[in-house]
Design a protein around this motif. Structure first.
Motif, PDB file in Angstrom:
ATOM      1  N   VAL A   1       0.830  -1.201   0.000  1.00  0.00           N
ATOM      2  CA  VAL A   1       0.000   0.000   0.000  1.00  0.00           C
ATOM      3  C   VAL A   1       0.871   1.260   0.000  1.00  0.00           C
ATOM      4  CG1 VAL A   1      -1.696   1.321   1.336  1.00  0.00           C
ATOM      5  CG2 VAL A   1      -1.947  -1.149   1.106  1.00  0.00           C
ATOM      6  N   ALA A   2       1.901   1.260   0.847  1.00  0.00           N
ATOM      7  CA  ALA A   2       2.790   2.422   0.921  1.00  0.00           C
ATOM      8  C   ALA A   2       3.511   2.648  -0.403  1.00  0.00           C
ATOM      9  CB  ALA A   2       3.802   2.242   2.048  1.00  0.00           C
ATOM     10  N   THR A   3       4.020   1.589  -0.984  1.00  0.00           N
ATOM     11  CA  THR A   3       4.723   1.719  -2.266  1.00  0.00           C
ATOM     12  C   THR A   3       3.788   2.202  -3.364  1.00  0.00           C
ATOM     13  OG1 THR A   3       6.207  -0.071  -1.611  1.00  0.00           O
ATOM     14  CG2 THR A   3       6.131   0.478  -3.947  1.00  0.00           C
ATOM     15  N   THR A   4       2.561   1.700  -3.369  1.00  0.00           N
ATOM     16  CA  THR A   4       1.583   2.129  -4.367  1.00  0.00           C
ATOM     17  C   THR A   4       1.226   3.598  -4.204  1.00  0.00           C
ATOM     18  OG1 THR A   4       0.669  -0.102  -4.447  1.00  0.00           O
ATOM     19  CG2 THR A   4      -0.704   1.673  -5.323  1.00  0.00           C
ATOM     20  N   LEU A   5       0.973   4.030  -2.967  1.00  0.00           N
ATOM     21  CA  LEU A   5       0.622   5.429  -2.731  1.00  0.00           C
ATOM     22  C   LEU A   5       1.773   6.369  -3.085  1.00  0.00           C
ATOM     23  CD1 LEU A   5      -1.406   5.271   0.604  1.00  0.00           C
ATOM     24  CD2 LEU A   5      -2.247   5.786  -1.690  1.00  0.00           C
ATOM     25  N   VAL A   6       2.978   6.012  -2.673  1.00  0.00           N
ATOM     26  CA  VAL A   6       4.146   6.842  -2.997  1.00  0.00           C
ATOM     27  C   VAL A   6       4.323   6.915  -4.513  1.00  0.00           C
ATOM     28  CG1 VAL A   6       6.655   6.996  -2.857  1.00  0.00           C
ATOM     29  CG2 VAL A   6       5.331   6.506  -0.809  1.00  0.00           C
ATOM     30  N   GLY A   7       4.162   5.786  -5.187  1.00  0.00           N
ATOM     31  CA  GLY A   7       4.301   5.769  -6.638  1.00  0.00           C
ATOM     32  C   GLY A   7       3.248   6.590  -7.338  1.00  0.00           C
ATOM     33  N   VAL A   8       1.995   6.453  -6.912  1.00  0.00           N
ATOM     34  CA  VAL A   8       0.897   7.189  -7.560  1.00  0.00           C
ATOM     35  C   VAL A   8       1.065   8.690  -7.350  1.00  0.00           C
ATOM     36  CG1 VAL A   8      -1.590   7.654  -7.426  1.00  0.00           C
ATOM     37  CG2 VAL A   8      -0.757   5.308  -7.544  1.00  0.00           C
ATOM     38  N   PHE A   9       1.293   9.104  -6.108  1.00  0.00           N
ATOM     39  CA  PHE A   9       1.446  10.540  -5.838  1.00  0.00           C
ATOM     40  C   PHE A   9       2.706  11.105  -6.490  1.00  0.00           C
ATOM     41  CE2 PHE A   9      -1.127   9.813  -1.787  1.00  0.00           C
ATOM     42  CZ  PHE A   9      -2.291  10.261  -2.375  1.00  0.00           C
ATOM     43  N   GLY A  10       3.810  10.399  -6.357  1.00  0.00           N
ATOM     44  CA  GLY A  10       5.071  10.890  -6.896  1.00  0.00           C
ATOM     45  C   GLY A  10       5.078  10.952  -8.417  1.00  0.00           C
ATOM     46  N   ILE A  11       4.593   9.898  -9.055  1.00  0.00           N
ATOM     47  CA  ILE A  11       4.588   9.875 -10.522  1.00  0.00           C
ATOM     48  C   ILE A  11       3.579  10.858 -11.090  1.00  0.00           C
ATOM     49  CG2 ILE A  11       4.053   8.436 -12.522  1.00  0.00           C
ATOM     50  CD1 ILE A  11       5.383   6.105 -11.010  1.00  0.00           C
ATOM     51  N   SER A  12       2.397  10.963 -10.480  1.00  0.00           N
ATOM     52  CA  SER A  12       1.408  11.916 -11.002  1.00  0.00           C
ATOM     53  C   SER A  12       1.897  13.353 -10.826  1.00  0.00           C
ATOM     54  CB  SER A  12       0.046  11.710 -10.351  1.00  0.00           C
ATOM     55  OG  SER A  12       0.131  11.896  -8.956  1.00  0.00           O
ATOM     56  N   GLY A  13       2.517  13.670  -9.699  1.00  0.00           N
ATOM     57  CA  GLY A  13       3.068  15.010  -9.519  1.00  0.00           C
ATOM     58  C   GLY A  13       4.203  15.291 -10.490  1.00  0.00           C
ATOM     59  N   SER A  14       5.066  14.307 -10.706  1.00  0.00           N
ATOM     60  CA  SER A  14       6.174  14.480 -11.647  1.00  0.00           C
ATOM     61  C   SER A  14       5.683  14.613 -13.084  1.00  0.00           C
ATOM     62  CB  SER A  14       7.134  13.293 -11.542  1.00  0.00           C
ATOM     63  OG  SER A  14       7.667  13.205 -10.250  1.00  0.00           O
ATOM     64  N   LEU A  15       4.687  13.827 -13.460  1.00  0.00           N
ATOM     65  CA  LEU A  15       4.140  13.933 -14.814  1.00  0.00           C
ATOM     66  C   LEU A  15       3.444  15.272 -15.035  1.00  0.00           C
ATOM     67  CD1 LEU A  15       2.733  10.348 -15.487  1.00  0.00           C
ATOM     68  CD2 LEU A  15       4.722  11.451 -16.537  1.00  0.00           C
ATOM     69  N   LEU A  16       2.761  15.757 -14.014  1.00  0.00           N
ATOM     70  CA  LEU A  16       2.127  17.066 -14.131  1.00  0.00           C
ATOM     71  C   LEU A  16       3.182  18.154 -14.336  1.00  0.00           C
ATOM     72  CD1 LEU A  16      -0.552  18.527 -14.133  1.00  0.00           C
ATOM     73  CD2 LEU A  16      -0.396  18.710 -11.671  1.00  0.00           C
ATOM     74  N   MET A  17       4.285  18.059 -13.616  1.00  0.00           N
ATOM     75  CA  MET A  17       5.380  19.019 -13.808  1.00  0.00           C
ATOM     76  C   MET A  17       5.965  18.896 -15.214  1.00  0.00           C
ATOM     77  SD  MET A  17       5.846  20.771 -10.976  1.00  0.00           S
ATOM     78  CE  MET A  17       7.508  21.342 -11.042  1.00  0.00           C
ATOM     79  N   LEU A  18       6.175  17.669 -15.674  1.00  0.00           N
ATOM     80  CA  LEU A  18       6.753  17.459 -17.004  1.00  0.00           C
ATOM     81  C   LEU A  18       5.827  17.973 -18.100  1.00  0.00           C
ATOM     82  CD1 LEU A  18       8.940  16.161 -18.845  1.00  0.00           C
ATOM     83  CD2 LEU A  18       7.548  14.085 -18.774  1.00  0.00           C
ATOM     84  N   PHE A  19       4.546  17.646 -18.025  1.00  0.00           N
ATOM     85  CA  PHE A  19       3.604  18.093 -19.057  1.00  0.00           C
ATOM     86  C   PHE A  19       3.462  19.608 -19.068  1.00  0.00           C
ATOM     87  CE2 PHE A  19       1.377  13.749 -18.710  1.00  0.00           C
ATOM     88  CZ  PHE A  19       2.257  13.212 -19.633  1.00  0.00           C
ATOM     89  N   SER A  20       3.502  20.226 -17.898  1.00  0.00           N
ATOM     90  CA  SER A  20       3.440  21.688 -17.860  1.00  0.00           C
ATOM     91  C   SER A  20       4.690  22.310 -18.467  1.00  0.00           C
ATOM     92  CB  SER A  20       3.277  22.173 -16.419  1.00  0.00           C
ATOM     93  OG  SER A  20       2.032  21.804 -15.913  1.00  0.00           O
ATOM     94  N   ALA A  21       5.838  21.714 -18.204  1.00  0.00           N
ATOM     95  CA  ALA A  21       7.082  22.227 -18.793  1.00  0.00           C
ATOM     96  C   ALA A  21       7.070  22.059 -20.307  1.00  0.00           C
ATOM     97  CB  ALA A  21       8.277  21.518 -18.183  1.00  0.00           C
TER      98      ALA A  21
END
Length: 134
Positions: A5-25
């Motif tokens: 559960v912890a790995t899934t939550l960290v992955g979902v939040f971290g990857i979605s935040g990183s992708l949002l930053m990448l797409f905005s850039a």
């Protein structure tokens, strides 16, 4: 909290935040004027960075356990990111308009369609414009 559960939550939040930053850039390369660039980057700083902070907080809870200090630090970081994002975007937008930066003519709706006096707003896509550069 178990490992999956912890790995899934960290992955979902971290990857979605990183992708949002990448797409905005990447979207910043597609827009033509300063106001649109500021508008495109605001969601990244207002939502992408807080998602990354939440991912770090979930990882911290999983690895070290709950602590009030960690919770307060994460809450303060998210609150500060949201405040700085909104104030910074507003300040940059006002500075852009007041300095006379032209607004791209195909921006719709464009309430700032007329450039300020003394500013030339050439259409870079027009075939009548001479090409500059290499």
């Amino acid at each position: 909290m178990n490992d999956a559960v912890a790995t899934t939550l960290v992955g979902v939040f971290g990857i979605s935040g990183s992708l949002l930053m990448l797409f905005s850039a990447l979207a910043m390369f597609r827009v033509r004027d300063a106001l649109s660039r500021i508008n495109v980057f605001s969601p990244a700083t207002g939502l992408g960075m807080p998602l990354i902070v939440v991912a770090v907080y979930v990882y911290d809870i999983h690895s070290e356990g709950f602590s009030w200090g960690s919770l307060l630090m994460a809450a303060a970081a998210v609150l500060c990111l949201i405040i700085v994002s909104s104030v910074g975007s507003n300040t940059l937008s006002r500075a852009s308009v007041l300095s006379g930066q032209p607004v791209y003519r195909k921006t719709a709706p464009n309430r700032l369609a007329r450039p300020p006096a003394g500013v030339v707003d050439d259409d870079p896509d027009s075939p009548d414009q001479p090409r500059t550069g290499a």
